[in-house]
Scaffold this motif. Structure first.
Motif, short mmCIF file in Angstrom:
data_model
loop_
_atom_site.label_atom_id
_atom_site.label_comp_id
_atom_site.label_asym_id
_atom_site.label_seq_id
_atom_site.Cartn_x
_atom_site.Cartn_y
_atom_site.Cartn_z
N VAL A 25 0.80 -1.23 0.00
CA VAL A 25 0.00 0.00 0.00
C VAL A 25 0.83 1.28 0.00
N VAL A 26 2.15 1.18 0.14
CA VAL A 26 2.96 2.41 0.15
C VAL A 26 3.31 2.83 -1.27
N PRO A 27 3.51 4.14 -1.48
CA PRO A 27 3.90 4.63 -2.80
C PRO A 27 5.42 4.65 -2.95
N GLN A 28 5.88 4.99 -4.13
CA GLN A 28 7.29 5.32 -4.29
C GLN A 28 7.54 6.61 -3.52
N VAL A 29 8.69 6.69 -2.83
CA VAL A 29 8.96 7.86 -2.00
C VAL A 29 10.29 8.50 -2.38
N ASP A 30 10.41 9.76 -2.04
CA ASP A 30 11.68 10.46 -2.21
C ASP A 30 12.65 10.09 -1.10
N MET A 31 12.12 9.94 0.11
CA MET A 31 12.98 9.71 1.27
C MET A 31 12.31 8.75 2.23
N ARG A 48 20.79 -4.00 -0.43
CA ARG A 48 19.40 -4.09 -0.89
C ARG A 48 18.86 -2.71 -1.24
N MET A 49 19.25 -1.72 -0.45
CA MET A 49 18.81 -0.35 -0.72
C MET A 49 19.31 0.12 -2.08
N ILE A 50 20.56 -0.18 -2.37
CA ILE A 50 21.15 0.23 -3.64
C ILE A 50 20.52 -0.54 -4.80
N ALA A 51 20.21 -1.82 -4.58
CA ALA A 51 19.57 -2.61 -5.62
C ALA A 51 18.19 -2.08 -5.97
N ALA A 52 17.50 -1.51 -4.98
CA ALA A 52 16.16 -0.96 -5.21
C ALA A 52 16.21 0.34 -5.99
N ASN A 53 17.29 1.09 -5.86
CA ASN A 53 17.47 2.35 -6.58
C ASN A 53 18.96 2.64 -6.64
N ASN A 54 19.57 2.42 -7.81
CA ASN A 54 21.03 2.57 -7.88
C ASN A 54 21.49 4.01 -7.79
N ASN A 55 20.54 4.97 -7.74
CA ASN A 55 20.90 6.37 -7.51
C ASN A 55 20.66 6.79 -6.06
N VAL A 56 20.39 5.82 -5.19
CA VAL A 56 20.03 6.15 -3.81
C VAL A 56 21.16 6.89 -3.10
N GLN A 57 20.77 7.88 -2.30
CA GLN A 57 21.69 8.64 -1.47
C GLN A 57 21.48 8.19 -0.02
N ILE A 58 22.48 7.57 0.60
CA ILE A 58 22.33 7.00 1.93
C ILE A 58 23.11 7.83 2.94
N PHE A 59 22.43 8.27 3.98
CA PHE A 59 23.01 9.12 5.01
C PHE A 59 22.84 8.43 6.37
N ASN A 96 13.88 -3.83 6.24
CA ASN A 96 14.04 -3.19 4.94
C ASN A 96 14.18 -4.26 3.85
N SER A 97 13.15 -5.08 3.73
CA SER A 97 13.16 -6.21 2.81
C SER A 97 13.23 -5.75 1.36
N GLU A 98 13.61 -6.68 0.51
CA GLU A 98 13.67 -6.38 -0.92
C GLU A 98 12.31 -5.93 -1.44
N LYS A 99 11.25 -6.62 -0.98
CA LYS A 99 9.90 -6.29 -1.45
C LYS A 99 9.52 -4.86 -1.07
N LEU A 100 9.77 -4.48 0.18
CA LEU A 100 9.42 -3.14 0.63
C LEU A 100 10.27 -2.08 -0.05
N LEU A 101 11.57 -2.32 -0.15
CA LEU A 101 12.45 -1.34 -0.77
C LEU A 101 12.15 -1.17 -2.26
N GLN A 102 11.83 -2.26 -2.95
CA GLN A 102 11.51 -2.16 -4.37
C GLN A 102 10.26 -1.31 -4.58
N LYS A 103 9.30 -1.42 -3.66
CA LYS A 103 8.06 -0.63 -3.79
C LYS A 103 8.32 0.84 -3.45
N LEU A 104 9.07 1.07 -2.40
CA LEU A 104 9.36 2.45 -1.99
C LEU A 104 10.34 3.12 -2.96
N SER A 105 11.31 2.37 -3.45
CA SER A 105 12.35 2.86 -4.37
C SER A 105 12.85 4.24 -3.96
#
Length: 426
Positions: free
Chosen positions: A306-312, A354-365, A324-333
Motif C-alpha cells: 500500500v505504500v507509494p514510491q517515495v523520495d525519502m 538491498r537499498m542500492i539494488a532498489a534504486n542505484n541512484n540512492v543517497q544514503i546518510f 528493509n526487505s527487498e519487497k518493501l524497498l523495491q516498492k518504496l524505491s
C-alpha cells in the motif's frame, strides 16, 4: 516578458528563503547558485514558512526525528533514551555531544533550538513503539521529576522540558496488546508521565489510528497547504488497505502473538508524509524477522502493498539485518535514506546493498557508525554519503525539491558540515 521575469524572480526568492544551495553531481539533482543563507561551519538557518523540515537527531543512543510542517506545526517521533553502557557486548557508538548530556536532554535542547522560535511548545509527540532506543530505558536509579510522578529518561525526560499538545502511541489507553504491558516498570513510568502531561500541559493522548489521514493535521494554517497530508499506514499488525480508511488485521489473536514471542518491532507505527510531489516513509523498527516460522511476522509485505514510491525514507530498525526487505524497498524505491544507528551492528552491509539494488541512484546518510563497523564495511563505506552528524532534509515550498544538510553533533551549535542537493522530488 516582464511578467515572466517577475515570476522567475519570485520563484528564486522562495528557494533562497529555504536555504537551497548548489547540488553535488547527481542524476536526480538540479544545480542552483549557492546562497548566503547556508554557510559551512555556521549554524543552520531556521525553518521558514512554506518549508518542510525533517531532522534526524543523533544522540548515539537510539532514534529521534523532529518535523516542522509547512505551516509551522511541529511533531517529534521518538526520543532516543537507551542507557546502554559503552562496554556492552554489542557496543554503541560514541554518545553525542558527549556522555555528560543525557539523550533525552540532547533531544530537548535540539527541539528547543529549532522549534521554540516558532512557538513555546510543540504540537505532536509520537512513539513508534515501546523499545528503549525509541522511548528510553528504565533503571531504578533514574532521577525523578520534581513532581515525583515519574522518572526521567528518553521521552519522559524530553517531555519534562518541552511542552506539547498531543501524544500518540500504539497502546493508549489500555496498553494491553499483545499482553498487559502495565506491569513493565518502563511502561508504567511512561503512563505516569502521560497522565502528568494531561494535567501539566492540558495535553491529550490518543492511540494511533491506522487508515486515517486526519489524525495528524496542520495546526497553525490548516487551510494553507492542501497538498500536505500524513497517511497512517500500520500499527499493531493492522495495515491500511489503500482504500479510504479501511484496514486489515494481519496478526492472529493477542494470545498467539504473545506465545510466539513476537518482537516489539513488528508492532511499529508507520506513516507516509506527502507534501506536493515529495513523499516520506517512516515506520520505527518494522521488520520481517521470524517470518520463516510465523508468516504473520513479515509485517513489511502487507505494508509494501500500500505504500507509494517515495523520495525519502527513514531506514527501519537502524538498517540492521532482517529489515528493509527487498519487497518493501523495491516498492518504496527511495532516492534518499536516513539511517540512525545505535549499536555496532548498524547498519548492515547486506541491507545497504538491498537499498542500492532498489534504486542505484540512492543517497544514503547515516547519523553515526562505530569504528569497528567502518572497518567491516571497508571500501563499501563509499556507498554512504555521510556517516556522522544530525541529518536535516529541508523541502522547498510546494515540495518540488529538497536539500540535505549534515550538522556537527560534537556540540549544540548545530553548525553545517556538508550540503547535498537540491534533489528534484519524484
Amino acid at each position: 516578458m516582464r511578467s515572466t521575469n517577475n515570476i522567475m524572480i519570485l520563484f528564486l526568492f522562495i528557494l533562497l528563503g529555504c536555504g537551497i544551495t548548489k547540488a553535488p553531481s547527481d542524476t536526480k539533482s538540479v544545480k542552483e547558485p549557492p546562497t548566503e543563507d547556508v554557510v559551512i561551519g555556521k549554524p543552520l538557518p531556521h525553518w521558514q514558512d512554506g518549508c518542510l523540515d525533517i531532522h534526524a537527531i543523533n544522540t548515539g543512543r537510539g532514534e529521534s526525528t523532529f518535523f516542522i510542517f509547512p505551516d509551522g506545526t511541529t511533531m517529534l517521533i521518538d526520543a532516543a533514551g537507551s542507557t546502554i553502557p559503552a562496554t556492552a557486548p554489542i557496543p554503541p557508538p560514541l554518545q553525542r555531544p558527549n556522555a555528560l548530556v543525557s539523550p533525552g536532554t540532547v533531544v530537548a535542547n535540539y527541539v528547543k533550538h529549532f522549534a521554540l522560535p516558532i512557538a513555546n511548545k510543540i504540537n505532536y509527540v509520537m512513539l513508534s513503539h515501546f523499545d528503549p532506543d525509541h522511548m528510553g530505558s528504565y533503571e531504578t536509579s533514574l532521577p525523578f521529576h520534581k513532581s515525583g510522578k515519574f522518572q526521567m529518561v528518553g521521552i519522559t525526560e524530553f517531555g519534562a522540558q518541552v511542552s506539547f499538545d498531543k501524544i500518540i502511541d500504539r497502546g493508549y489507553p489500555d496498553y494491553n496488546f499483545p499482553v498487559d504491558m502495565t506491569a513493565d516498570p518502563r511502561i508504567s513510568n511512561y503512563i505516569n508521565f502521560v497522565d502528568w502531561s494531561k494535567k501539566a500541559y492540558g495535553a491529550t493522548a490518543e492511540q494511533f489510528a491506522v487508515g486515517r489521514n486526519d489524525q495528524i493535521l496542520l495546526q497553525r494554517k490548516p487551510n494553507a497547504y492542501s497538498n500536505f497530508e500524513i497517511q497512517n499506514i500500520c500499527s499493531n499488525g493492522v495495515v491500511w488497505t489503500g482504500k479510504g480508511t479501511d484496514t486489515k488485521n494481519t496478526f492472529p489473536s493477542g494470545d498467539i502473538v504473545a506465545a510466539a514471542k513476537g518482537s516489539e518491532n513488528i508492532f511499529s507505527i508507520g506513516i507516509v508524509l506527502r507534501y506536493g510531489k515529495f513523499n516520506y516513509f517512516t515506520a520505527g523498527d518494522l521488520q520481517f524477522n521470524g517470518s520463516s516460522e510465523h508468516s504473520w511476522k513479515d509485517i513489511e509485505s502487507p505494508v509494501a502493498a500500500v505504500v507509494p514510491q517515495v523520495d525519502m525514507m527513514k531506514a527501519s530498525h537502524h538498517a540492521t539485518a532482517n529489515c528493509n526487505s527487498e519487497k518493501l524497498l523495491q516498492k518504496l524505491s527511495p532516492h534518499s535514506i536516513v539511517i540512525q544507528p545505535w549499536r555496532d551492528v548498524h547498519p548492515n552491509l547486506e541491507t545497504v546493498n538491498r537499498m542500492i539494488a532498489a534504486n542505484n541512484n540512492v543517497q544514503i546518510f547515516s547519523t553515526n557508525m562505530t569504528e569497528a563497523n567502518k572497518l567491516r564495511f571497508g571500501d563499501n563505506l563509499k556507498k554512504l554519503k555521510s556517516f556522522q552528524g544530525h541529518i536535516v532534509a529541508r523541502i522547498s515550498p510546494g515540495g518540488d525539491q529538497y536539500t540535505i544538510y549534515i550538522l556537527d553533533d560534537n556540540d549544540e551549535n548545530y553548525n553545517v558540515k556538508e550540503v547535498f542537493g537540491p534533489y528534484i522530488s519524484i
